[in-house]
Design an enzyme around this catalytic site. Structure first.
Site, PDB file in Angstrom:
ATOM      1  N   GLY A  14       0.196  -1.196   0.281  1.00  0.00           N
ATOM      2  CA  GLY A  14      -0.072   0.091  -0.197  1.00  0.00           C
ATOM      3  C   GLY A  14       0.502   1.334  -0.078  1.00  0.00           C
ATOM      4  N   ASN A  16       1.404   2.995  -2.668  1.00  0.00           N
ATOM      5  CA  ASN A  16       0.503   3.841  -3.291  1.00  0.00           C
ATOM      6  C   ASN A  16      -0.286   4.898  -2.441  1.00  0.00           C
ATOM      7  OD1 ASN A  16       1.852   4.553  -6.525  1.00  0.00           O
ATOM      8  ND2 ASN A  16       2.026   2.142  -5.782  1.00  0.00           N
ATOM      9  N   ASN A 109      -6.004   2.456 -12.774  1.00  0.00           N
ATOM     10  CA  ASN A 109      -5.191   2.156 -12.292  1.00  0.00           C
ATOM     11  C   ASN A 109      -4.015   1.916 -12.646  1.00  0.00           C
ATOM     12  OD1 ASN A 109      -4.477  -0.791 -11.401  1.00  0.00           O
ATOM     13  ND2 ASN A 109      -3.860  -1.041 -13.936  1.00  0.00           N
ATOM     14  N   HIS A 111      -0.373   0.761 -13.154  1.00  0.00           N
ATOM     15  CA  HIS A 111       0.663  -0.408 -13.443  1.00  0.00           C
ATOM     16  C   HIS A 111       2.436   0.348 -13.742  1.00  0.00           C
ATOM     17  CE1 HIS A 111       1.621  -4.171 -15.665  1.00  0.00           C
ATOM     18  NE2 HIS A 111       2.423  -2.698 -16.443  1.00  0.00           N
ATOM     19  N   ASP A 152      -4.948  -3.817 -18.943  1.00  0.00           N
ATOM     20  CA  ASP A 152      -3.568  -2.339 -18.849  1.00  0.00           C
ATOM     21  C   ASP A 152      -4.517  -1.875 -20.625  1.00  0.00           C
ATOM     22  OD1 ASP A 152      -2.535  -2.998 -16.611  1.00  0.00           O
ATOM     23  OD2 ASP A 152      -1.868  -4.761 -16.932  1.00  0.00           O
ATOM     24  N   GLU A 182       5.747   6.673  -9.104  1.00  0.00           N
ATOM     25  CA  GLU A 182       3.961   6.295  -9.045  1.00  0.00           C
ATOM     26  C   GLU A 182       3.499   7.023  -8.249  1.00  0.00           C
ATOM     27  OE1 GLU A 182       3.768   1.582  -8.754  1.00  0.00           O
ATOM     28  OE2 GLU A 182       5.889   1.523  -9.369  1.00  0.00           O
TER      29      GLU A 182
HETATM   30  C1  GAR Z   1       3.036  -0.972  -7.461  1.00  0.00           C
HETATM   31  O1  GAR Z   1       3.896  -1.114  -7.768  1.00  0.00           O
HETATM   32  C2  GAR Z   1       1.760  -0.811  -8.310  1.00  0.00           C
HETATM   33  O2  GAR Z   1       2.089  -0.099 -10.027  1.00  0.00           O
HETATM   34  C3  GAR Z   1       1.863  -2.474  -9.232  1.00  0.00           C
HETATM   35  O3  GAR Z   1       2.032  -3.205  -7.748  1.00  0.00           O
HETATM   36  C4  GAR Z   1       2.556  -2.425  -6.792  1.00  0.00           C
HETATM   37  C5  GAR Z   1       1.166  -2.341  -5.384  1.00  0.00           C
HETATM   38  O4  GAR Z   1       2.155  -1.877  -4.755  1.00  0.00           O
HETATM   39  N1  GAR Z   1       0.591  -3.258  -9.516  1.00  0.00           N
HETATM   40  C6  GAR Z   1       0.518  -3.580 -10.245  1.00  0.00           C
HETATM   41  O5  GAR Z   1       1.732  -4.104 -11.096  1.00  0.00           O
HETATM   42  C7  GAR Z   1      -0.634  -3.923 -11.411  1.00  0.00           C
HETATM   43  N2  GAR Z   1      -0.652  -4.709 -12.061  1.00  0.00           N
HETATM   44  P1  GAR Z   1       1.913  -0.726  -3.409  1.00  0.00           P
HETATM   45  O6  GAR Z   1       1.530  -2.132  -2.689  1.00  0.00           O
HETATM   46  O7  GAR Z   1       3.411  -0.569  -2.408  1.00  0.00           O
HETATM   47  O8  GAR Z   1       1.339   0.207  -3.381  1.00  0.00           O
END
Ligand code: GAR
Length: 203
Positions: A14, A16, A109, A111, A152, A182
């Protein structure tokens, strides 16, 4: 101004989600409020982050052998109860069906690559960075996009490039993409989409 209600779907750490919470606190997200953080994994640290910040949480797990439809109906019920008008996938590691997407308000989303590179089914989390390093790209990045029935494949909202450096591992690259792209891009995209939703509401 009536605030747009946002639900955030998560599966993991989490960071993000934290970027969104911080953006709300600092005023970068001005016209939105977080009404729900929903995880498909009860152990996701993102849930702790939400609780520490007074955001309601829910856990919906897909049981072994359970049809996707049953899982999605349960998620949909939580989203409806929260009143969410915008859904943000922030590290949510499941592909959603066309029926689910059609039943929802707008979904966006994040990515961790420059779509259309290293995206689609099977490309998530660290795997995306492993694939980028394997291919040997010198530039990667992150993308925020609308979610449609193609994994995506929805309309791109924002993208940011990040350099790949000599000696990078999937882990160091993942961290740089998060820090440089991100965590900045997602709050910016949320504020942008809220602007679109509110404009439509006022028309
Ligand atoms: C992030 O890097 C996000 O972009 C990726 O998973 C990670 C989650 O990190 N998402 C994907 O790959 C979706 N296809 P977080 O839980 O620390 O935000």
């Amino acid at each position: 101004m009536v605030k747009t209600k946002i639900a955030v779907l998560v599966s993991g750490g989490g960071t993000n989600l934290q970027a969104l919470i911080d953006a709300k606190k600092s005023g970068k997200i001005r016209d939105g409020e977080f009404v729900l953080v929903l995880s498909d994994k009860p152990e996701a640290y993102a849930l702790t982050r939400a609780k520490e910040n007074g955001i309601p949480t829910a856990v919906v797990q897909r049981k072994k052998g359970e049809a996707r439809e049953i899982f999605e109906q349960a998620v949909l019920a939580e989203l409806r109860e929260s009143g969410a008008e915008l859904i943000v996938l922030a590290g949510f590691m499941r592909i959603l069906s066309e029926d689910f997407i059609k039943a929802c308000p707008p979904i966006i989303n994040i990515h961790p690559s420059l779509i259309p590179a290293f995206c689609g089914a099977g490309f998530y989390g660290l795997r995306v960075h492993e694939a980028a390093l394997e291919y040997g790209v010198k530039v990667t990045g992150a993308t925020v996009h609308f979610v449609n029935e193609i994994p995506d494949g929805g309309k791109i909202i924002l993208q940011k490039a990040v350099d790949v450096l000599e000696g990078d591992t999937p882990q160091t690259l993942q961290r740089r993409v998060m820090e440089e792209a991100e965590w900045k891009l997602l709050p910016e995209a949320v504020e942008k989409v809220i602007g679109i939703i509110q404009k439509e509401r006022n028309e």
